[in-house]
Scaffold this motif. Structure first.
Motif, PDB file in Angstrom:
ATOM      1  N   HIS A   1       0.622  -1.210   0.357  1.00 43.39           N
ATOM      2  CA  HIS A   1       0.131   0.196  -0.272  1.00 43.39           C
ATOM      3  C   HIS A   1       0.693   1.218  -0.537  1.00 43.39           C
ATOM      4  O   HIS A   1       0.306   2.535  -0.534  1.00 43.39           O
ATOM      5  CB  HIS A   1      -1.138   0.131   1.069  1.00 43.39           C
ATOM      6  N   CYS A   2       2.060   1.229   0.180  1.00 41.62           N
ATOM      7  CA  CYS A   2       2.554   2.412   0.435  1.00 41.62           C
ATOM      8  C   CYS A   2       3.382   3.142  -1.035  1.00 41.62           C
ATOM      9  O   CYS A   2       4.157   1.737  -1.516  1.00 41.62           O
ATOM     10  CB  CYS A   2       3.232   2.632   1.853  1.00 41.62           C
TER      11      CYS A   2
ATOM     12  N   HIS B   1       4.989  14.434   5.926  1.00 41.95           N
ATOM     13  CA  HIS B   1       3.918  14.396   6.054  1.00 41.95           C
ATOM     14  C   HIS B   1       3.541  13.548   4.685  1.00 41.95           C
ATOM     15  O   HIS B   1       2.174  13.135   5.009  1.00 41.95           O
ATOM     16  CB  HIS B   1       3.123  15.849   5.701  1.00 41.95           C
TER      17      HIS B   1
ATOM     18  N   GLU C   1       3.369  10.104   6.960  1.00 43.08           N
ATOM     19  CA  GLU C   1       2.351  10.378   7.581  1.00 43.08           C
ATOM     20  C   GLU C   1       1.049   9.930   6.762  1.00 43.08           C
ATOM     21  O   GLU C   1      -0.329   9.324   6.903  1.00 43.08           O
ATOM     22  CB  GLU C   1       1.990  11.288   8.556  1.00 43.08           C
ATOM     23  N   GLU C   2       1.144  10.500   5.478  1.00 44.03           N
ATOM     24  CA  GLU C   2      -0.047  10.023   4.801  1.00 44.03           C
ATOM     25  C   GLU C   2      -0.336   8.774   4.596  1.00 44.03           C
ATOM     26  O   GLU C   2      -0.704   8.162   4.037  1.00 44.03           O
ATOM     27  CB  GLU C   2       0.151  10.538   3.128  1.00 44.03           C
TER      28      GLU C   2
ATOM     29  N   GLU D   1       1.334   6.514   5.790  1.00 41.48           N
ATOM     30  CA  GLU D   1       1.118   5.686   6.534  1.00 41.48           C
ATOM     31  C   GLU D   1      -0.495   5.306   7.245  1.00 41.48           C
ATOM     32  O   GLU D   1      -1.197   4.449   7.719  1.00 41.48           O
ATOM     33  CB  GLU D   1       1.610   5.891   8.373  1.00 41.48           C
ATOM     34  N   GLN D   2      -1.842   6.410   6.933  1.00 44.53           N
ATOM     35  CA  GLN D   2      -2.983   6.397   7.037  1.00 44.53           C
ATOM     36  C   GLN D   2      -3.412   5.036   5.910  1.00 44.53           C
ATOM     37  O   GLN D   2      -4.789   4.975   6.652  1.00 44.53           O
ATOM     38  CB  GLN D   2      -3.580   7.342   5.919  1.00 44.53           C
ATOM     39  N   LYS D   3      -2.648   4.862   5.543  1.00 46.32           N
ATOM     40  CA  LYS D   3      -3.154   3.521   4.029  1.00 46.32           C
ATOM     41  C   LYS D   3      -3.495   2.456   4.799  1.00 46.32           C
ATOM     42  O   LYS D   3      -3.477   0.942   4.133  1.00 46.32           O
ATOM     43  CB  LYS D   3      -1.980   3.840   2.616  1.00 46.32           C
TER      44      LYS D   3
ATOM     45  N   PRO E   1      -3.126  -0.591   8.783  1.00 42.44           N
ATOM     46  CA  PRO E   1      -3.835  -0.632   9.910  1.00 42.44           C
ATOM     47  C   PRO E   1      -3.146  -0.354  11.527  1.00 42.44           C
ATOM     48  O   PRO E   1      -2.840  -1.028  11.798  1.00 42.44           O
ATOM     49  CB  PRO E   1      -4.904  -1.644   9.926  1.00 42.44           C
ATOM     50  N   LEU E   2      -2.076   0.678  10.701  1.00 37.08           N
ATOM     51  CA  LEU E   2      -0.772   0.514  11.669  1.00 37.08           C
ATOM     52  C   LEU E   2      -0.883   0.515  12.751  1.00 37.08           C
ATOM     53  O   LEU E   2      -0.082  -0.565  13.146  1.00 37.08           O
ATOM     54  CB  LEU E   2      -0.277   1.860  11.307  1.00 37.08           C
ATOM     55  N   ASP E   3      -1.733   1.480  14.225  1.00 35.70           N
ATOM     56  CA  ASP E   3      -1.567   0.163  15.012  1.00 35.70           C
ATOM     57  C   ASP E   3      -1.987  -1.319  15.627  1.00 35.70           C
ATOM     58  O   ASP E   3      -1.417  -1.567  16.794  1.00 35.70           O
ATOM     59  CB  ASP E   3      -3.168   1.290  15.717  1.00 35.70           C
TER      60      ASP E   3
END
Ligand code: ATP
Ligand code: MG
Length: 411
Positions: free
Chosen positions: A266-267, A372, A375-376, A378-380, A382-384
């Motif tokens: 995804h990244c 930034h 960070e964007e 990582e939004q893609k 479910p990191l937590d």
């Protein structure tokens, strides 16, 4: 302390080692705390060489040990941080005749052949002893010259220096001092968490943490099924080598493959290494909080690889609030390698096994990633959730360093 009473060559029963410490002598009111910790570490290091006893006496430690264990004991003590030097010594009664006889034996044992030179160096910690240090030097020196025809004094570059320490109850004579590793006793600072890969750098960083008194736990990320038992065995062995310098180590093994797969799917490819390292640091910090560890140690060195540019280190650091110490930051690879050889981790580190970081390495990793954009990305994913799952599946092994004992699972 009563060792070798009533004789000068009564060495058959027990060997005696005198241990000096350095930096901790400067620590003012904390000094007893440092000395107690060093005493504990000395005893732990000698584990397996029983029976032995360790006594602390006015700024020195004395180890009494069976002669057949004396060599092994010195080798172990040479790895105990806080120790500056170690001397095998002979203890004699506090009177000049006994001191002279032992000095003579030392000279004869150490130096055979023509044109032998020596000097005598006396340290009188016990000021009640009736002779001053220069007087002892002179008396012993004259006796050695008279009873050993052919020997000469050379105060600058002698073959043999006969050292005499006059202490409260006995005098100690020796001619050799072997270096210790210096530093601070492990356990006086910290504890901290070492990010331990199977590479050359991180074990050296761990050694440097130990050297400054930090008791470490280690965290290794592995990626089954992409990485196998070989990679884990390597890290187990590296940890075991480090136990020689700092006692037992809790080694945490955290699964990392799922995070890597998600990042890859995804990244952006060029950010993967930086994103992986941000995930590692997040896991490390959570674990550190759970375990009460106040600092993270890594083997990073500025500019060594693309993930270690100043910009990358900054965005990696920004995910944690705990201090991150990088003791190798200014070292060249050659310097790190030399240290790795010296501390015996090098041959294990260069064994060819995949590390999780060498998987999915992009051809052109970003060297100046923007925060930034990371960070964007990582939004893609479910990191937590992924981080918590890695922590839930973490396995901990306590590495004892005991060659006869098994490492055991902790949880
Ligand atoms: P090393 O730096 O130990 O030689 P390396 O060069 O393969 O290994 P780098 O990519 O330079 O590793 O990683 C920098 C640092 O990140 C390492 O020194 C280590 O502290 C940490 N690190 C890297 N990979 C791992 C891993 N699989 N588990 C734990 N920490 C790791
Ligand atoms: Mg490295």
């Amino acid at each position: 302390m009563s060792i070798l009473k009533g004789g000068v060559n009564n060495t058959t029963m027990q060997s005696l080692l005198l241990i000096r410490y350095g930096e901790i002598a400067l620590k003012g009111k904390n000094r007893p705390f440092f000395e107690k910790r060093l005493l504990k570490n000395i005893k732990e290091a000698l584990w397996g060489l029983e029976p032995f006893s360790v006594l602390f006496q006015r700024g020195r430690y004395f180890v009494k040990i069976a002669p057949q264990h004396s060599f092994a004991a010195i080798q172990k003590l040479q790895k105990v941080f806080g120790i500056v030097s170690i001397s095998p010594v002979q203890a004699v009664q506090l009177e000049m005749e006994a001191i002279c006889r032992q000095a003579c034996l030392i000279l004869q044992e150490q130096c055979t052949g023509p044109d032998i030179t020596f000097k005598v160096e006396t340290r009188r910690a016990n000021k009640r002893f009736p002779h001053t240090s220069p007087e002892v030097n002179r008396i012993v020196g004259e006796m050695l010259l008279n009873s050993n025809p052919g020997v000469k004094v050379d105060v600058h570059n002698p073959h043999c220096t006969v050292n005499i320490e006059i202490r409260d109850k006995e005098a100690y004579l020796f001619c050799r001092s072997l270096p210790g590793p210096g530093g601070l006793p492990v356990g006086v600072t910290g504890p901290g968490l070492l990010l331990l890969s199977g590479g050359i750098d991180s074990p050296v960083a761990g050694w440097m943490a130990l050297k400054r008194g930090i008791k470490i736990e280690a965290l290794h990320f592995h990626s089954p099924p992409y990485t196998g038992e070989g990679a884990i065995n390597k890290v187990l062995e590296l940890s075991r080598i480090l136990t020689g310098y700092g006692g037992k180590i809790a080694l945490h093994l955290a699964p990392f493959a799922e995070i890597q797969q998600q990042l890859r799917l995804h990244c952006p490819e060029d950010l993967i290494i930086t994103l992986m390292r941000r995930a590692m640091f997040r896991i490390a910090e959570k674990l550190a909080h759970q375990r009460g560890l106040g600092v993270i140690y890594t083997g990073e060195s500025l500019g060594q690889v693309s993930s270690q540019t100043l910009e990358n280190l900054t965005v990696i650091n920004s995910v944690v609030t705990l201090p991150v110490l990088r003791p190798l930051i200014g070292f060249d690879k050659e310097e790190i390698t030399a240290r790795a050889r010296q501390i015996n981790t090098y041959t294990v580190s260069i064994r060819p096994f995949e590390d999780c970081c060498t998987l999915f390495v992009p051809p052109h990793p970003a060297t100046r990633p923007k925060l930034h954009i990371l960070e964007e990305a990582e939004q893609k994913i479910p990191l937590d959730e992924l981080i918590n799952r890695s922590l839930d599946n973490l396995e901990t092994r306590i590495i004892t360093g005991n060659p006869d004992g098994e490492d055991f699972l902790f949880q």
